[in-house]
Design a protein around this motif. Structure first.
Motif, PDB file in Angstrom:
ATOM      1  N   VAL A  74      57.350  -0.867 -64.894  1.00  0.00           N
ATOM      2  CA  VAL A  74      56.843  -1.789 -65.884  1.00  0.00           C
ATOM      3  C   VAL A  74      55.552  -2.561 -65.313  1.00  0.00           C
ATOM      4  CG1 VAL A  74      56.681  -4.031 -67.223  1.00  0.00           C
ATOM      5  CG2 VAL A  74      58.925  -2.638 -67.083  1.00  0.00           C
ATOM      6  N   SER A  75      54.339  -2.154 -65.768  1.00  0.00           N
ATOM      7  CA  SER A  75      53.022  -2.822 -65.150  1.00  0.00           C
ATOM      8  C   SER A  75      52.686  -4.034 -66.034  1.00  0.00           C
ATOM      9  CB  SER A  75      51.984  -1.661 -65.381  1.00  0.00           C
ATOM     10  OG  SER A  75      50.895  -2.159 -64.929  1.00  0.00           O
ATOM     11  N   LEU A  76      52.674  -5.200 -65.319  1.00  0.00           N
ATOM     12  CA  LEU A  76      52.177  -6.436 -65.856  1.00  0.00           C
ATOM     13  C   LEU A  76      50.998  -6.892 -65.159  1.00  0.00           C
ATOM     14  CD1 LEU A  76      55.883  -8.345 -65.639  1.00  0.00           C
ATOM     15  CD2 LEU A  76      54.893  -7.283 -67.686  1.00  0.00           C
ATOM     16  N   LYS A  77      50.127  -7.059 -66.085  1.00  0.00           N
ATOM     17  CA  LYS A  77      48.857  -7.455 -65.422  1.00  0.00           C
ATOM     18  C   LYS A  77      48.320  -8.778 -66.439  1.00  0.00           C
ATOM     19  CE  LYS A  77      47.671  -3.607 -63.436  1.00  0.00           C
ATOM     20  NZ  LYS A  77      47.045  -3.276 -62.348  1.00  0.00           N
ATOM     21  N   THR A  78      47.385  -9.740 -65.743  1.00  0.00           N
ATOM     22  CA  THR A  78      46.912 -10.649 -66.326  1.00  0.00           C
ATOM     23  C   THR A  78      45.686 -10.103 -67.182  1.00  0.00           C
ATOM     24  OG1 THR A  78      45.258 -11.086 -64.202  1.00  0.00           O
ATOM     25  CG2 THR A  78      47.509 -12.282 -64.537  1.00  0.00           C
ATOM     26  N   ALA A  79      45.491 -10.869 -68.213  1.00  0.00           N
ATOM     27  CA  ALA A  79      44.378 -10.399 -69.039  1.00  0.00           C
ATOM     28  C   ALA A  79      43.635 -11.650 -69.697  1.00  0.00           C
ATOM     29  CB  ALA A  79      44.910  -9.483 -70.392  1.00  0.00           C
ATOM     30  N   LYS A  80      42.539 -11.692 -69.852  1.00  0.00           N
ATOM     31  CA  LYS A  80      41.565 -12.717 -70.472  1.00  0.00           C
ATOM     32  C   LYS A  80      41.275 -12.510 -71.968  1.00  0.00           C
ATOM     33  CE  LYS A  80      37.686 -15.694 -70.120  1.00  0.00           C
ATOM     34  NZ  LYS A  80      36.341 -15.912 -69.532  1.00  0.00           N
ATOM     35  N   VAL A  81      41.567 -13.213 -72.881  1.00  0.00           N
ATOM     36  CA  VAL A  81      41.645 -13.004 -74.248  1.00  0.00           C
ATOM     37  C   VAL A  81      40.092 -13.251 -74.560  1.00  0.00           C
ATOM     38  CG1 VAL A  81      42.170 -13.796 -76.862  1.00  0.00           C
ATOM     39  CG2 VAL A  81      43.873 -13.982 -74.952  1.00  0.00           C
ATOM     40  N   VAL A  82      39.212 -12.424 -75.002  1.00  0.00           N
ATOM     41  CA  VAL A  82      37.785 -12.390 -74.985  1.00  0.00           C
ATOM     42  C   VAL A  82      37.524 -12.757 -76.772  1.00  0.00           C
ATOM     43  CG1 VAL A  82      37.054 -11.492 -72.965  1.00  0.00           C
ATOM     44  CG2 VAL A  82      37.324  -9.995 -75.035  1.00  0.00           C
ATOM     45  N   ALA A  83      38.384 -12.087 -77.583  1.00  0.00           N
ATOM     46  CA  ALA A  83      38.238 -12.345 -79.037  1.00  0.00           C
ATOM     47  C   ALA A  83      39.537 -12.022 -79.597  1.00  0.00           C
ATOM     48  CB  ALA A  83      37.508 -11.313 -79.646  1.00  0.00           C
ATOM     49  N   CYS A  84      39.700 -12.766 -81.097  1.00  0.00           N
ATOM     50  CA  CYS A  84      40.718 -12.688 -81.662  1.00  0.00           C
ATOM     51  C   CYS A  84      40.598 -13.192 -83.157  1.00  0.00           C
ATOM     52  CB  CYS A  84      41.816 -13.936 -81.091  1.00  0.00           C
ATOM     53  SG  CYS A  84      43.655 -13.938 -81.835  1.00  0.00           S
ATOM     54  N   GLU A  85      41.499 -12.203 -83.894  1.00  0.00           N
ATOM     55  CA  GLU A  85      41.234 -12.172 -85.515  1.00  0.00           C
ATOM     56  C   GLU A  85      42.499 -11.805 -86.153  1.00  0.00           C
ATOM     57  OE1 GLU A  85      39.137  -8.179 -86.439  1.00  0.00           O
ATOM     58  OE2 GLU A  85      37.999 -10.018 -86.447  1.00  0.00           O
ATOM     59  N   PRO A  86      42.808 -12.516 -87.218  1.00  0.00           N
ATOM     60  CA  PRO A  86      43.987 -12.081 -88.008  1.00  0.00           C
ATOM     61  C   PRO A  86      43.863 -10.555 -88.487  1.00  0.00           C
ATOM     62  CG  PRO A  86      42.993 -14.191 -88.847  1.00  0.00           C
ATOM     63  CD  PRO A  86      41.870 -13.745 -87.891  1.00  0.00           C
ATOM     64  N   VAL A  87      44.940  -9.988 -88.363  1.00  0.00           N
ATOM     65  CA  VAL A  87      44.948  -8.637 -88.928  1.00  0.00           C
ATOM     66  C   VAL A  87      45.053  -8.548 -90.527  1.00  0.00           C
ATOM     67  CG1 VAL A  87      46.556  -6.563 -89.054  1.00  0.00           C
ATOM     68  CG2 VAL A  87      46.199  -7.799 -86.854  1.00  0.00           C
ATOM     69  N   LYS A  88      44.266  -7.941 -91.198  1.00  0.00           N
ATOM     70  CA  LYS A  88      44.084  -7.981 -92.504  1.00  0.00           C
ATOM     71  C   LYS A  88      45.411  -7.713 -93.261  1.00  0.00           C
ATOM     72  CE  LYS A  88      39.360  -7.012 -92.714  1.00  0.00           C
ATOM     73  NZ  LYS A  88      38.200  -6.135 -92.498  1.00  0.00           N
TER      74      LYS A  88
END
Length: 106
Positions: A11-25
């Motif tokens: 399992v490869s766990l990485k840190t990630a920055k959320v740059v955008a987010c929106e609801p799924v239609k």
């Protein structure tokens, strides 16, 4: 069920920055997050919409399962999975703010 260290090492766990987010239609439960995992850009779909507003996640650092096979959820490709906990008050995303994106979790 117990697993061996060799299974966990896959399992490869990485840190990630959320740059955008929106609801799924056409979904009340799914959010589509655009992530920066070091220099790489990824899209992850997560069933956390009833617990988080998109604007509350932008700029946060999360942990992503980086080597999970891509899947389509409601027709939207997801290239990983963010980690969250089932807390008594509901689902809580695991935030690791202060750690740069792209770091390996060991």
């Amino acid at each position: 069920m117990a697993i061996g260290i060799e299974d966990f090492a896959k399992v490869s766990l990485k840190t990630a920055k959320v740059v955008a987010c929106e609801p799924v239609k056409k979904s009340d439960k799914l959010l589509c997050l655009q992530l920066e995992v070091g220099e790489e850009k990824r899209q992850v779909v997560s069933g956390i919409a009833e617990y988080y507003k998109p604007e509350d996640l932008i700029g946060k650092t999360v942990v992503v399962v980086a080597n999970l096979k891509a899947a389509k959820l409601r027709g939207v490709e997801s290239q990983g999975m963010i980690l969250a906990a089932d807390a008594p008050e509901g689902v809580k995303v695991i935030f690791v703010d202060g750690i740069p994106s792209g770091c390996t979790i060991r």
